[in-house]
Design an enzyme around this catalytic site. Sequence first.
Site, PDB file in Angstrom:
ATOM      1  N   SER A 237       0.523  -1.126   0.011  1.00  0.00           N
ATOM      2  CA  SER A 237       0.148   0.076   0.077  1.00  0.00           C
ATOM      3  C   SER A 237       1.164   1.415   0.056  1.00  0.00           C
ATOM      4  O   SER A 237       1.957   1.107   0.386  1.00  0.00           O
ATOM      5  CB  SER A 237      -1.051  -0.097   1.327  1.00  0.00           C
ATOM      6  OG  SER A 237      -2.059   1.390   1.138  1.00  0.00           O
ATOM      7  N   GLN A 259      -0.222   4.986   6.621  1.00  0.00           N
ATOM      8  CA  GLN A 259       0.211   3.934   6.031  1.00  0.00           C
ATOM      9  C   GLN A 259       1.712   3.513   5.797  1.00  0.00           C
ATOM     10  O   GLN A 259       1.593   2.084   5.907  1.00  0.00           O
ATOM     11  CB  GLN A 259       0.383   5.222   4.970  1.00  0.00           C
ATOM     12  CG  GLN A 259       0.701   4.750   2.827  1.00  0.00           C
ATOM     13  CD  GLN A 259      -0.313   3.591   2.984  1.00  0.00           C
ATOM     14  OE1 GLN A 259      -1.699   4.212   3.408  1.00  0.00           O
ATOM     15  NE2 GLN A 259      -0.408   2.283   2.230  1.00  0.00           N
ATOM     16  N   HIS A 262       1.191   0.224   8.106  1.00  0.00           N
ATOM     17  CA  HIS A 262       1.342  -1.674   7.375  1.00  0.00           C
ATOM     18  C   HIS A 262       2.468  -2.365   7.122  1.00  0.00           C
ATOM     19  O   HIS A 262       2.126  -3.650   7.107  1.00  0.00           O
ATOM     20  CB  HIS A 262       0.309  -1.076   6.277  1.00  0.00           C
ATOM     21  CG  HIS A 262      -0.842  -0.575   6.257  1.00  0.00           C
ATOM     22  ND1 HIS A 262      -2.322  -1.533   6.137  1.00  0.00           N
ATOM     23  CD2 HIS A 262      -1.172   0.739   5.631  1.00  0.00           C
ATOM     24  CE1 HIS A 262      -3.327  -0.629   6.117  1.00  0.00           C
ATOM     25  NE2 HIS A 262      -2.750   0.120   5.565  1.00  0.00           N
ATOM     26  N   GLU A 327      -1.831   4.833  -4.652  1.00  0.00           N
ATOM     27  CA  GLU A 327      -3.058   4.405  -4.727  1.00  0.00           C
ATOM     28  C   GLU A 327      -4.040   5.685  -3.981  1.00  0.00           C
ATOM     29  O   GLU A 327      -4.920   5.456  -4.257  1.00  0.00           O
ATOM     30  CB  GLU A 327      -2.802   3.289  -3.621  1.00  0.00           C
ATOM     31  CG  GLU A 327      -3.744   2.323  -2.864  1.00  0.00           C
ATOM     32  CD  GLU A 327      -3.146   2.038  -1.874  1.00  0.00           C
ATOM     33  OE1 GLU A 327      -2.267   1.301  -1.536  1.00  0.00           O
ATOM     34  OE2 GLU A 327      -4.393   0.833  -1.531  1.00  0.00           O
ATOM     35  N   HIS A 328      -3.042   5.996  -3.002  1.00  0.00           N
ATOM     36  CA  HIS A 328      -3.578   7.394  -2.344  1.00  0.00           C
ATOM     37  C   HIS A 328      -3.382   8.784  -2.410  1.00  0.00           C
ATOM     38  O   HIS A 328      -2.064   8.094  -2.550  1.00  0.00           O
ATOM     39  CB  HIS A 328      -3.837   7.202  -1.267  1.00  0.00           C
ATOM     40  CG  HIS A 328      -4.337   5.692  -1.116  1.00  0.00           C
ATOM     41  ND1 HIS A 328      -3.724   4.839  -0.216  1.00  0.00           N
ATOM     42  CD2 HIS A 328      -5.822   4.936  -0.474  1.00  0.00           C
ATOM     43  CE1 HIS A 328      -4.526   3.588  -0.203  1.00  0.00           C
ATOM     44  NE2 HIS A 328      -5.492   3.485  -0.618  1.00  0.00           N
ATOM     45  N   ASP A 361     -10.473   4.113   5.077  1.00  0.00           N
ATOM     46  CA  ASP A 361     -10.089   2.727   4.547  1.00  0.00           C
ATOM     47  C   ASP A 361     -11.632   1.589   4.726  1.00  0.00           C
ATOM     48  O   ASP A 361     -11.949   0.315   4.812  1.00  0.00           O
ATOM     49  CB  ASP A 361      -8.993   2.306   5.504  1.00  0.00           C
ATOM     50  CG  ASP A 361      -8.040   2.893   4.907  1.00  0.00           C
ATOM     51  OD1 ASP A 361      -8.256   2.970   3.486  1.00  0.00           O
ATOM     52  OD2 ASP A 361      -6.664   2.622   5.650  1.00  0.00           O
ATOM     53  N   HIS A 420     -17.166 -15.441 -44.167  1.00  0.00           N
ATOM     54  CA  HIS A 420     -17.434 -14.309 -44.053  1.00  0.00           C
ATOM     55  C   HIS A 420     -18.214 -13.685 -44.857  1.00  0.00           C
ATOM     56  O   HIS A 420     -19.112 -13.482 -44.471  1.00  0.00           O
ATOM     57  CB  HIS A 420     -16.159 -13.766 -43.550  1.00  0.00           C
ATOM     58  CG  HIS A 420     -15.375 -14.262 -42.071  1.00  0.00           C
ATOM     59  ND1 HIS A 420     -15.068 -15.216 -42.006  1.00  0.00           N
ATOM     60  CD2 HIS A 420     -15.570 -13.385 -40.864  1.00  0.00           C
ATOM     61  CE1 HIS A 420     -14.581 -15.404 -40.180  1.00  0.00           C
ATOM     62  NE2 HIS A 420     -15.015 -14.064 -39.880  1.00  0.00           N
TER      63      HIS A 420
END
Lengths: 430, 430
Positions: A237, A259, A262, A327-328, A361, A420
């Site tokens: 993350s 952050q 994590h 991500e953020h 979150d 075709h």
Amino acid sequence: MPLRLHSAQSDFEDRFSDLLGGKRESSQDVNDAVTAIIADVRRRGDDALVELTNKFDRAGVAADGLAFGAEEIAKAAATVPNEVREALQTAHDRIKSHHEKQKPQDQVYTDALGVTLGSRWTAVDAVGIYVPGGLASYPSSVLMNAVPARVAGVSRIAMVVPTPNGEINPAILAAAEIAGVTEIYRIGGAQAVAALAYGTKTIRRVDKVVGPGNAYVATAKRQVFGQVGIDMIAGPSEVLVIADASANPAWVAADLIAQAEHGAGAQSILVTTDARLADAVEAEVDRQLALLPKQALAREGWDTFGAIIEVASLEQAAELANRIASEHVELALDDPDALVPAIRHAGAIFLGHHTPEAIGDYVGGSNHVLPTARSARFASGLGVLDFMKRTSLLGCTPSALSALSSAAVTIAGVEDLDGHGRSISIRLNS
Amino acid sequence: MPLRLHSAQSDFEDRFSDLLGGKRESSQDVNDAVTAIIADVRRRGDDALVELTNKFDRAGVAADGLAFGAEEIAKAAATVPNEVREALQTAHDRIKSHHEKQKPQDQVYTDALGVTLGSRWTAVDAVGIYVPGGLASYPSSVLMNAVPARVAGVSRIAMVVPTPNGEINPAILAAAEIAGVTEIYRIGGAQAVAALAYGTKTIRRVDKVVGPGNAYVATAKRQVFGQVGIDMIAGPSEVLVIADASANPAWVAADLIAQAEHGAGAQSILVTTDARLADAVEAEVDRQLALLPKQALAREGWDTFGAIIEVASLEQAAELANRIASEHVELALDDPDALVPAIRHAGAIFLGHHTPEAIGDYVGGSNHVLPTARSARFASGLGVLDFMKRTSLLGCTPSALSALSSAAVTIAGVEDLDGHGRSISIRLNS
């Protein structure tokens, strides 16, 4: 100490490129091991599943114990304090309400030639949700994966969660109960992904597998992709805070720490136009880390992967943000809306001083399953569309077919696909 | 002879399951070879690309010849007959017009608590389009991949196409010109995917790689997934025709043959409620195959993978269609619309007697890049959304943050993420 950069430094480009290219997880090559596990589960089904689960999770299960029983779920969920249940219910309701707005509209129209064209959306029938065990076993992730699936109209959700030493966080089961997930198996790793993708006697196969996991789970998802759909390969993350002099250094520091805690390669970056804020945030992180119960993990993450970058302008900050494709992205600015259009690559953007990433979150309502490791360049966060698929509709009247036939037969000819062309021309002379 | 089944047969379920589970392509394990090629291109860049291209494609290129020159493209495209150019232009315009309707709307709203929630769509910056060389080198596929990317707003499209023995179908370059693709490289295989994903001196890396290819290309896409986005792992093409007594057997037969002439595991299945139609179609396929220049390929495909299934009702036909989850489903019925809701899993549905699948391959306007091998259970055809990504927006006012804080801090607690809780609570006392 986090990395300190200034965009005016002569070697800034090199050092920023190093930061961008830095690996934050060991790329463990588990490819062959996973291939063998998947083959074993396909061949021996439940027997392999039981054997691998008892080996890796020391869970002591038999085939008839792979599934959690309804009573067992209810009993465990009942041990969860009311306050927690209510918080999860609040999160659930807000996630549901937001995701309901993501439901796509079918679209069918007829053009000037009389050709009917359409897009029709339907839900995936059966979805498997992988929930990690141990440290990163988050009830909020159960909601973030299950709720969009239910909103999409998925009729069967099978959840897998490993139970190392037979243990599980009861809040996981409470979250499943709140989300209406009733089919839950105590399995994990590549063997769980294999069971979901190919099915065993106990576990019927699903159509799509979502959810984060370790290297084994990620590799297994990559290998079964095609047999089933998958969401994304999740990495560590990360947060990028863009702040100017209006930002509160203590708040910014708290977000960077959130952050970093994590662990496992999580990365916190501050990009700021204000040198004094940069210094103040750095000092605040130090101060606040000392107050955190899990300070060692967060401090290691901050020291190893953290960065503070001073830039000349918010425009330059946005440019770096697009290269990082985080991500953020938090915009700790008085007027965050003004910068939003410039941030093109981000999983999620958090607007203004009163929107810490952590609110997203849990209870903001948007999804916290977001693209990591620069994949916001091409990927989106989890949403309702991930649990649906679009079927195109095409219909010609005889005159529309006739009007289009010449161009179609010509292209078929240049592609050397006479059959075709014939399937069109045969309809014209009648 | 194609497989003949009747749903009333006592062993129908077993035989239908065999048909479903049958493999139509050899699963060549090229994993290790592809891993080595990707590593080589990452390490040696252009040098590896030139060496591999000259080895596999016998193309005789140097690094400065990897890209097609603007003049070279214009000159080759100019050799394409006007009739073909015009047909490709018609196809282009119709594909563009339809895909423009797929552009998603941004959505931002504020809820009752004062929380701003939003979804914002932006284009992927750079996309790589893989175009196969040789037999399956289709100009229509250039349009089907490039047009949605352009409609999405992708600013850079890099196309790769192998040129075995230095040869290329000029219609490929004409299609690229019409679609506005100007960056084209004469490379293919896993090495082309590696170059697009990681970049070389000559070829800047892209963010997403789309387009079909052989086992090497498919495996390379699987391996680079995460570093870049990919579309899907394409398998052999397939059609399922659902017909009743109202269908014209000659037309249905022509459609089954059109699919079979792709060869390479392509599959044609007829499901019908009418025994006489089943017999008539089988005879018609035989008759029409004899008229086809490439009859050997189509006949082998039809004999090996073709099937005719009689069923008791259209409802039962829809049920089988959902289990087959075919790339293309034709409804050769007087009232096709009535059956559409029952067909939940299909890449595309073709409505009524006057909509041969081939019209959708070229000029219908919908996309011909569709999920194969039962992946319509979870995947959609290529479209504008594949070239865009969604960023979520979240913004709290001080009072909204305060209203949500208790639930968020509670969940952070149960997840043992105190830093998350602190990043919220620190904002409350000010």
